[in-house]
Design a protein around this motif. Sequence first.
Motif, PDB file in Angstrom:
ATOM      1  N   ALA A   5       4.718   0.301  -6.271  1.00 24.98           N
ATOM      2  CA  ALA A   5       5.035  -1.100  -6.012  1.00 24.98           C
ATOM      3  C   ALA A   5       6.237  -1.197  -5.079  1.00 24.98           C
ATOM      4  CB  ALA A   5       5.295  -1.830  -7.320  1.00 24.98           C
ATOM      5  N   CYS A   7       6.921   1.028  -2.796  1.00 27.44           N
ATOM      6  CA  CYS A   7       6.545   1.573  -1.504  1.00 27.44           C
ATOM      7  C   CYS A   7       5.713   0.606  -0.680  1.00 27.44           C
ATOM      8  CB  CYS A   7       5.739   2.866  -1.694  1.00 27.44           C
ATOM      9  SG  CYS A   7       6.708   4.213  -2.392  1.00 27.44           S
ATOM     10  N   ARG A   8       5.237  -0.447  -1.288  1.00 25.10           N
ATOM     11  CA  ARG A   8       4.372  -1.364  -0.566  1.00 25.10           C
ATOM     12  C   ARG A   8       5.128  -2.052   0.553  1.00 25.10           C
ATOM     13  NH1 ARG A   8       1.587  -5.884  -2.442  1.00 25.10           N
ATOM     14  NH2 ARG A   8       0.424  -5.551  -0.537  1.00 25.10           N
ATOM     15  N   ASP A   9       4.452  -2.160   1.689  1.00 19.49           N
ATOM     16  CA  ASP A   9       4.976  -2.913   2.812  1.00 19.49           C
ATOM     17  C   ASP A   9       4.594  -4.376   2.583  1.00 19.49           C
ATOM     18  OD1 ASP A   9       5.325  -4.217   5.300  1.00 19.49           O
ATOM     19  OD2 ASP A   9       5.082  -2.328   6.360  1.00 19.49           O
ATOM     20  N   GLU A  12       1.583  -6.024   4.295  1.00 20.99           N
ATOM     21  CA  GLU A  12       0.195  -5.780   3.910  1.00 20.99           C
ATOM     22  C   GLU A  12      -0.226  -6.828   2.877  1.00 20.99           C
ATOM     23  OE1 GLU A  12      -1.854  -3.866   5.236  1.00 20.99           O
ATOM     24  OE2 GLU A  12      -0.785  -2.178   6.124  1.00 20.99           O
ATOM     25  N   ASP A  15      -3.517  -5.294  -1.753  1.00 17.81           N
ATOM     26  CA  ASP A  15      -2.739  -4.488  -2.696  1.00 17.81           C
ATOM     27  C   ASP A  15      -3.595  -3.351  -3.237  1.00 17.81           C
ATOM     28  OD1 ASP A  15      -1.006  -3.447  -4.525  1.00 17.81           O
ATOM     29  OD2 ASP A  15      -0.795  -5.278  -5.715  1.00 17.81           O
ATOM     30  N   SER A  17      -1.968  -0.867  -4.941  1.00 22.42           N
ATOM     31  CA  SER A  17      -1.014  -0.208  -5.832  1.00 22.42           C
ATOM     32  C   SER A  17      -1.744   0.482  -6.987  1.00 22.42           C
ATOM     33  CB  SER A  17      -0.026  -1.226  -6.398  1.00 22.42           C
ATOM     34  OG  SER A  17       0.748  -1.793  -5.368  1.00 22.42           O
ATOM     35  N   GLN A  42       0.765   1.810   2.984  1.00 26.00           N
ATOM     36  CA  GLN A  42       1.584   0.610   2.993  1.00 26.00           C
ATOM     37  C   GLN A  42       1.101  -0.417   1.974  1.00 26.00           C
ATOM     38  OE1 GLN A  42       2.821   0.903   7.736  1.00 26.00           O
ATOM     39  NE2 GLN A  42       1.345  -0.626   7.064  1.00 26.00           N
ATOM     40  N   ALA A  43      -0.187  -0.327   1.622  1.00 25.59           N
ATOM     41  CA  ALA A  43      -0.736  -1.217   0.600  1.00 25.59           C
ATOM     42  C   ALA A  43      -0.477  -0.701  -0.805  1.00 25.59           C
ATOM     43  CB  ALA A  43      -2.241  -1.402   0.822  1.00 25.59           C
ATOM     44  N   GLY A  44       0.144   0.483  -0.920  1.00 23.12           N
ATOM     45  CA  GLY A  44       0.544   0.990  -2.221  1.00 23.12           C
ATOM     46  C   GLY A  44      -0.254   2.152  -2.757  1.00 23.12           C
TER      47      GLY A  44
END
Length: 281
Positions: A5, A7-9, A12, A15, A17, A42-44
């Motif tokens: 969570a 690390c998510r950009d 994006e 999700d 994650s 980037q989406a997890g």
Amino acid sequence: MPEFAECRDPRELLDLSGRKGLVVGIANEHSLAWPAAMHFRQAGAELAVTYVDARAKPYVAPLAEQLEAPIFLPCDVTAANELEAVFAAITERWGRLDFVLHAIGSVPPADLHGRLTDCSEDGFSEAMRVSVHSLIRMARLAEPLMPDGGSLMTLSYLGGERVVENYNVMGPVKAALEASVRYLAHELGPANIRVNAISAGPVPTRAASGLTGFGRLLDATARAAPLRRNIQADEVGRAALLLASDYTSGITGEVLHVDAGVHIEGPVPASATSNPPEEPK
């Protein structure tokens, strides 16, 4: 490694994650598999990444590090047990898998550049083994790791649907790949495993950029496409992210064209190019 969570950009919108994915086919930062992997991460998602051999490893290792990939292994699908070893490592570390991106292909240059009529038996067999049967093997190995369903994706090209001058042996090979997508989707559908292909327009990858006439193909494609341009590799990556997500939960057996619409137009003039794009590496 931090929690996914974190690390998510935030740019994006989708999700992933907690999802686990395998990306096979990154050769360097110009590979079509690379922007897809970046969007997955980037989406997890947590990713397993492979490289084809020792020569490729120095180019792929920094990218795998950027992706924070906890599994980074060689995977030459023509080498005994390497693909199985990748799935064994996934089983040991994660015990499951949510999606796979298959982005590999190979054909001897003499067979790619020569007529299909003159293609060697060995060259045809190699192209089918690496480009098509490897997807079937991955599907078989992934199935028990997807008890709640999943997504398998591969990369194709317009030459699998219709004649593209000088695409030669890879035309029948990509046609076989797209047919395999449909049959795998049929067989794995009851397990909620979706199988789709992305038919990408020509992009200057390492494999394609050295081919004679590739620049002319890019020019001709841009003139013929409804959007009057060529695509960017990142557009393929975003399409892969969509297919890996729940937003395409009802889509399987599909060939998604990411080609600025050129597939709906007439053929690219044969005189425009002497060589087509090689399959993504």
